[in-house]
Design a protein around this motif. Structure first.
Motif, PDB file in Angstrom:
ATOM      1  N   UNK A  65       0.815  -1.319  -0.069  1.00 61.18           N
ATOM      2  CA  UNK A  65       0.153  -0.021  -0.039  1.00 61.18           C
ATOM      3  C   UNK A  65       0.762   1.332  -0.143  1.00 61.18           C
ATOM      4  N   UNK A  66       1.982   1.087   0.181  1.00 61.31           N
ATOM      5  CA  UNK A  66       3.238   2.198   0.219  1.00 61.31           C
ATOM      6  C   UNK A  66       3.176   3.004   1.335  1.00 61.31           C
ATOM      7  N   UNK A  67       2.940   2.451   2.431  1.00 63.35           N
ATOM      8  CA  UNK A  67       2.812   3.000   3.977  1.00 63.35           C
ATOM      9  C   UNK A  67       3.969   2.679   4.733  1.00 63.35           C
ATOM     10  N   UNK A  68       5.284   3.169   4.295  1.00 66.61           N
ATOM     11  CA  UNK A  68       6.700   2.759   4.653  1.00 66.61           C
ATOM     12  C   UNK A  68       6.816   2.646   6.004  1.00 66.61           C
ATOM     13  N   UNK A  69       6.348   3.717   6.617  1.00 65.63           N
ATOM     14  CA  UNK A  69       6.409   3.995   7.976  1.00 65.63           C
ATOM     15  C   UNK A  69       5.853   2.609   8.902  1.00 65.63           C
ATOM     16  N   UNK A  70       4.534   2.565   8.549  1.00 70.90           N
ATOM     17  CA  UNK A  70       3.913   1.295   9.230  1.00 70.90           C
ATOM     18  C   UNK A  70       4.556   0.063   8.860  1.00 70.90           C
ATOM     19  N   UNK A  71       4.983  -0.145   7.519  1.00 67.77           N
ATOM     20  CA  UNK A  71       5.712  -1.341   7.167  1.00 67.77           C
ATOM     21  C   UNK A  71       6.857  -1.579   8.038  1.00 67.77           C
ATOM     22  N   UNK A  72       7.789  -0.518   8.041  1.00 71.67           N
ATOM     23  CA  UNK A  72       9.016  -0.764   9.072  1.00 71.67           C
ATOM     24  C   UNK A  72       8.474  -0.928  10.404  1.00 71.67           C
ATOM     25  N   UNK A  73       7.661  -0.459  10.939  1.00 69.55           N
ATOM     26  CA  UNK A  73       7.141  -0.670  12.528  1.00 69.55           C
ATOM     27  C   UNK A  73       6.841  -2.206  12.609  1.00 69.55           C
ATOM     28  N   UNK A  74       5.915  -2.680  11.782  1.00 72.93           N
ATOM     29  CA  UNK A  74       5.639  -3.969  11.955  1.00 72.93           C
ATOM     30  C   UNK A  74       6.665  -5.001  11.327  1.00 72.93           C
ATOM     31  N   UNK A  75       7.563  -4.627  10.555  1.00 73.73           N
ATOM     32  CA  UNK A  75       8.899  -5.583  10.143  1.00 73.73           C
ATOM     33  C   UNK A  75       9.700  -5.561  11.340  1.00 73.73           C
ATOM     34  N   UNK A  76       9.799  -4.592  11.876  1.00 72.62           N
ATOM     35  CA  UNK A  76      10.645  -4.770  13.307  1.00 72.62           C
ATOM     36  C   UNK A  76      10.053  -5.510  14.260  1.00 72.62           C
ATOM     37  N   UNK A  77       8.803  -5.453  14.557  1.00 68.06           N
ATOM     38  CA  UNK A  77       8.299  -6.196  15.712  1.00 68.06           C
ATOM     39  C   UNK A  77       8.124  -7.894  15.212  1.00 68.06           C
ATOM     40  N   UNK A  78       8.049  -7.999  13.852  1.00 70.09           N
ATOM     41  CA  UNK A  78       8.004  -9.126  13.220  1.00 70.09           C
ATOM     42  C   UNK A  78       9.396  -9.984  13.554  1.00 70.09           C
ATOM     43  N   UNK A  79      10.314  -9.171  13.297  1.00 64.21           N
ATOM     44  CA  UNK A  79      11.666  -9.740  13.478  1.00 64.21           C
ATOM     45  C   UNK A  79      12.099 -10.217  14.908  1.00 64.21           C
ATOM     46  N   UNK A  80      11.544  -9.308  15.706  1.00 63.14           N
ATOM     47  CA  UNK A  80      11.845  -9.658  17.224  1.00 63.14           C
ATOM     48  C   UNK A  80      11.180 -10.826  17.835  1.00 63.14           C
ATOM     49  N   UNK A  81       9.853 -10.849  17.162  1.00 67.54           N
ATOM     50  CA  UNK A  81       8.827 -12.136  17.798  1.00 67.54           C
ATOM     51  C   UNK A  81       9.501 -13.237  16.815  1.00 67.54           C
ATOM     52  N   UNK A  82       9.895 -13.157  15.762  1.00 70.67           N
ATOM     53  CA  UNK A  82      10.380 -14.403  14.728  1.00 70.67           C
ATOM     54  C   UNK A  82      11.500 -14.877  15.340  1.00 70.67           C
ATOM     55  N   UNK A  83      12.301 -14.336  16.237  1.00 69.71           N
ATOM     56  CA  UNK A  83      13.782 -14.860  16.539  1.00 69.71           C
ATOM     57  C   UNK A  83      13.474 -15.890  17.808  1.00 69.71           C
ATOM     58  N   UNK A  84      12.197 -15.735  18.450  1.00 68.49           N
ATOM     59  CA  UNK A  84      11.737 -16.735  19.390  1.00 68.49           C
ATOM     60  C   UNK A  84      10.529 -17.657  18.980  1.00 68.49           C
ATOM     61  N   UNK A  85      10.337 -17.318  17.692  1.00 65.72           N
ATOM     62  CA  UNK A  85       8.914 -18.341  17.342  1.00 65.72           C
ATOM     63  C   UNK A  85       9.484 -19.860  17.400  1.00 65.72           C
ATOM     64  N   UNK A  86       8.481 -20.664  17.457  1.00 66.85           N
ATOM     65  CA  UNK A  86       8.388 -21.942  17.309  1.00 66.85           C
ATOM     66  C   UNK A  86       7.815 -22.693  16.007  1.00 66.85           C
ATOM     67  N   UNK A  87       7.137 -21.486  15.196  1.00 66.78           N
ATOM     68  CA  UNK A  87       6.513 -21.972  14.002  1.00 66.78           C
ATOM     69  C   UNK A  87       7.524 -22.309  12.950  1.00 66.78           C
ATOM     70  N   UNK A  88       7.302 -23.486  12.425  1.00 66.29           N
ATOM     71  CA  UNK A  88       8.481 -23.877  11.489  1.00 66.29           C
ATOM     72  C   UNK A  88       8.873 -23.157  10.097  1.00 66.29           C
ATOM     73  N   UNK A  89       7.566 -22.642   9.579  1.00 65.88           N
ATOM     74  CA  UNK A  89       7.658 -22.017   8.153  1.00 65.88           C
ATOM     75  C   UNK A  89       8.094 -20.277   8.738  1.00 65.88           C
ATOM     76  N   UNK A  90       8.390 -20.151   9.724  1.00 66.11           N
ATOM     77  CA  UNK A  90       8.723 -18.507   9.956  1.00 66.11           C
ATOM     78  C   UNK A  90      10.162 -18.303   9.048  1.00 66.11           C
ATOM     79  N   UNK A  91      11.365 -18.998   9.295  1.00 61.44           N
ATOM     80  CA  UNK A  91      12.412 -18.708   8.447  1.00 61.44           C
ATOM     81  C   UNK A  91      12.052 -18.387   6.847  1.00 61.44           C
ATOM     82  N   UNK A  92      11.227 -19.346   6.149  1.00 62.42           N
ATOM     83  CA  UNK A  92      10.816 -19.273   4.955  1.00 62.42           C
ATOM     84  C   UNK A  92      10.022 -18.046   4.525  1.00 62.42           C
ATOM     85  N   UNK A  93       9.119 -17.589   5.455  1.00 62.77           N
ATOM     86  CA  UNK A  93       8.300 -16.452   5.187  1.00 62.77           C
ATOM     87  C   UNK A  93       9.296 -15.335   5.306  1.00 62.77           C
TER      88      UNK A  93
END
Length: 298
Positions: A65-93
């Motif tokens: 949607x071209x909303x870069x600030x919101x993209x970056x905010x959620x991307x950083x949160x995803x990265x933080x949570x992804x480091x601790x997730x047990x979902x097997x497809x996380x690295x792929x996604x």
């Protein structure tokens, strides 16, 4: 929800959002993600710990949607949570998302590296792989002007413009159509152009029948480019206008911008046409066209 298993409600929400994105319902997908994140916040740490996919999904929606600030905010949160997730497809996604961001930014070699990494960490699961890594790489090869590599992919997959159309093979056939268009540009072989146009028509008919608007828009943009390459501007603008009509309500931006200079020029031609046909700013697509052109220049 009826069983009171709110953690599972949250876990399943990103799969529902995936389906909505496939259908082209970006705003409904955004709402689904936001509601599930709110639910997770209300039901404790266990529910919140499985929301890496949700934040990544939102980040990629906001990227589209071209909303870069919101993209970056959620991307950083995803990265933080992804480091601790047990979902097997996380690295792929995660690597798929990084590949898309690199491609959008014009770093095509880095995009290929991320796609290779995504392939390395892929874990086969019941969810169909509708956008195979090798097809995504072929798309990047075309942007790099490496037609031979893209042709090698099509030959290795045994793809033909006469293949039966199916949802699971749709993305590969859309890339095949683009390969055929590039072959036409390179060698001026009319047969390649006719094959590409025929394949796109069949793909369009199938996606329209199944009301998968996201795919319809992608195919219409490819059609517009095909007609533009052949020098048929009127037909190119017909396909582009249909794509804009469907894309505007959902807020698509990157789908057009990531196509690069050819689509930018086509949108400029469209703007010139509506300026001549009406008073410009009174046209229903005027504001959207201006938004897209601004996004090209960012």
């Amino acid at each position: 929800q009826r069983a009171g298993n709110f953690t599972f409600v949250v876990a399943s929400a990103f799969a529902l959002a995936d389906i909505l994105v496939e259908q082209g319902h970006l705003l409904e997908a955004e709402k689904t993600y936001q509601q599930s994140l709110q639910l997770a916040a209300e039901h404790g740490k266990e529910a919140q710990q499985i929301t890496a996919h949700h934040h990544l999904g939102l980040a990629m929606l906001y990227h589209e949607m071209g909303q870069d600030a919101l993209r970056d905010e959620h991307l950083e949160k995803a990265r933080e949570l992804g480091e601790r997730t047990t979902l097997v497809d996380w690295p792929y996604r995660w690597h798929l998302a990084q590949a898309r961001l690199k491609e959008s930014g014009g770093d095509l070699e880095a995009a290929l590296v991320q796609l290779d990494e995504a392939r390395r960490v892929y874990v086969k699961n019941p969810v169909p792989d509708t956008r195979p890594i090798e097809a995504l790489k072929a798309k990047v090869y075309l942007k790099q002007g490496r037609l031979a590599k893209a042709l090698d992919w099509a030959h290795a997959r045994g793809l033909s413009a006469d293949d039966e159309i199916s949802y699971l093979g749709e993305f590969e056939h859309l890339i095949l159509a683009r390969v055929l268009m590039a072959e036409y540009q390179s060698r001026q072989g009319r047969r390649s152009f006719l094959q590409a146009i025929g394949l796109l028509e069949r793909l369009l008919k199938a996606t329209e029948a199944q009301r998968r608007i996201g795919s319809v828009i992608e195919i219409l943009v490819a059609q517009a480019l095909a007609h533009q390459v052949q020098g048929n501007l009127p037909l190119a603008l017909v396909s582009l206008e249909r794509a804009l009509t469907l894309a505007e309500p959902e807020g698509y931006v990157r789908l057009f911008v990531d196509e690069g200079e050819l689509v930018r020029l086509l949108i400029l031609d469209f703007r010139s046409r509506i300026e001549k046909q009406s008073s410009g700013r009174s046209h229903s697509h005027w504001d959207y066209v201006e938004k897209l052109l601004y996004a090209f220049d960012k």
